[in-house]
Design a protein around this motif. Sequence first.
Motif, PDB file in Angstrom:
ATOM      1  N   THR A 303       0.858  -1.197   0.000  1.00 45.62           N
ATOM      2  CA  THR A 303       0.000   0.000   0.000  1.00 45.62           C
ATOM      3  C   THR A 303       0.886   1.236   0.000  1.00 45.62           C
ATOM      4  OG1 THR A 303      -0.178   0.208   2.416  1.00 45.62           O
ATOM      5  CG2 THR A 303      -1.759  -1.248   1.313  1.00 45.62           C
ATOM      6  N   MET A 336      -7.619  -6.358  -0.302  1.00 43.28           N
ATOM      7  CA  MET A 336      -6.867  -6.191  -1.547  1.00 43.28           C
ATOM      8  C   MET A 336      -6.318  -7.540  -1.990  1.00 43.28           C
ATOM      9  SD  MET A 336      -3.352  -4.381  -0.165  1.00 43.28           S
ATOM     10  CE  MET A 336      -2.457  -5.015   1.260  1.00 43.28           C
ATOM     11  N   GLN A 343      -7.506  -2.571  -4.201  1.00 44.61           N
ATOM     12  CA  GLN A 343      -7.800  -2.221  -2.809  1.00 44.61           C
ATOM     13  C   GLN A 343      -9.205  -1.627  -2.719  1.00 44.61           C
ATOM     14  OE1 GLN A 343      -4.615   0.166  -1.106  1.00 44.61           O
ATOM     15  NE2 GLN A 343      -3.047  -1.030  -2.183  1.00 44.61           N
TER      16      GLN A 343
END
Length: 452
Positions: A303, A336, A343
């Motif tokens: 992320t 995700m 996501q």
Amino acid sequence: MVDFLNVTNLECGKARRQIAIAFAAFLAVLFAAMPVRAEVSIDINRGNVDPLPIAITDFVGGAGQEAQIGADITTVISNNLERSGLFRPIPKAAFIEKISDINVQPRFGDWRIINSQALVTGQARMESDGRLRVEFRLWDVLGEQQLTGLQFFTTPDNWRRVAHLVSDAIYKRLTGEDGYFDTRIVYVSETGPKNARVKRLAIMDQDGHNPRMLTNGAELVLTPRFSPNSQEITYLAYRNNQPRVYVLDIETGQQEVVGEFPGMTFAPRFSPDGQRIIMSLQRGGNSDIYTMDLRSRQVTRLTNTAAIDTAPSYSPDGRQVTFESDRGGSQQIYVMNADGSNQRRISFGQGSYATPVWSPRGDLIAFTKITGGRFVIGVMRPDGTGERILTEGYHNEGPTWAPNGRVLMFFRETRGAQGGPGLWSVDVTGYNERPVPAATMASDPAWSPRIQ
């Protein structure tokens, strides 16, 4: 260890034939004339299930050690099944027949009189080579037939684990689901006053027995998590105020530093194949999800937002990851793909959501939710639908799944100067909430897979 090479299956009417020939012939003669009727079973997919009345007789043995082990095994099996909420062990004082030979068919009428629907008989004997031999039979009282039976060879001091294995076999035969009694819990043991709390890593059997400390309290320890083989755990510890991620072999005590990371590190957890660790690292003022390959030590970022992304948990097939993030303005649950793609947010109820953890069955995600000043433990489907609250309290946190996905454990804080955290369990239906015994105050539990 239990000698699994010498575990004999005595189940009647199945294709498996792992029985010594002479004993198999004896069983065939003994039960050939038994009537075939509908088998006793428990539908655990219903919400509030009436516990099944079951009689568990003392395992037959000789005098002294054999007799004591037999009685102790019976007690552990009875306690395991009762705590599941699915069984109601009948008091021994009500028994009419005294079992002295488990190879002789029980007098089923005597057990029907006391309203028992299932019957467990067994024996514990010492072999000439010093090993302990434990056998059991599970009987359908109404159908007047044997449902299953097993034989174990092990060391005498391992009798408690055999009792858990027998409990698992009974649970599976009567519910159709794998049991969870032959498992362990790793947790953070807490001692001392609130302003000087000592936190050590500890482990115990799922019923609170055989507790032992894994660390000495010199370092602050957080978020222990089991590897898929239940042999290793990963956890976070602070040494000289620096966070380190460790992998610890709980049998040998061998410990390895996975990495020292600048800033803060949160919630390391193994991938389902045990080859990677996923965690949250704080870099540049925000926290993101990373994975580390345990062989190459290569770190991959999943992320990349200006928010706090933390508490990652893999789906059981390793293809997806659930995590919490405040990227939308409040703590919510996201999912995700395992490579960081796609996501998406899945929680949309009132309040903030945290500590998501994927069920071993893959069908649910458990979470902690704070709403209206209440801390609740709940579950939802991986797409966010079907949210259900299982329990609420002053401060509930840190859900962890039993390996069969039917029971959750969590910790609950109590109020007051003498208050502290303790472990609790609740069925996935929201019934059968119970305290879990621990030797000390306890927080942040993690349930092991079935012991290999």
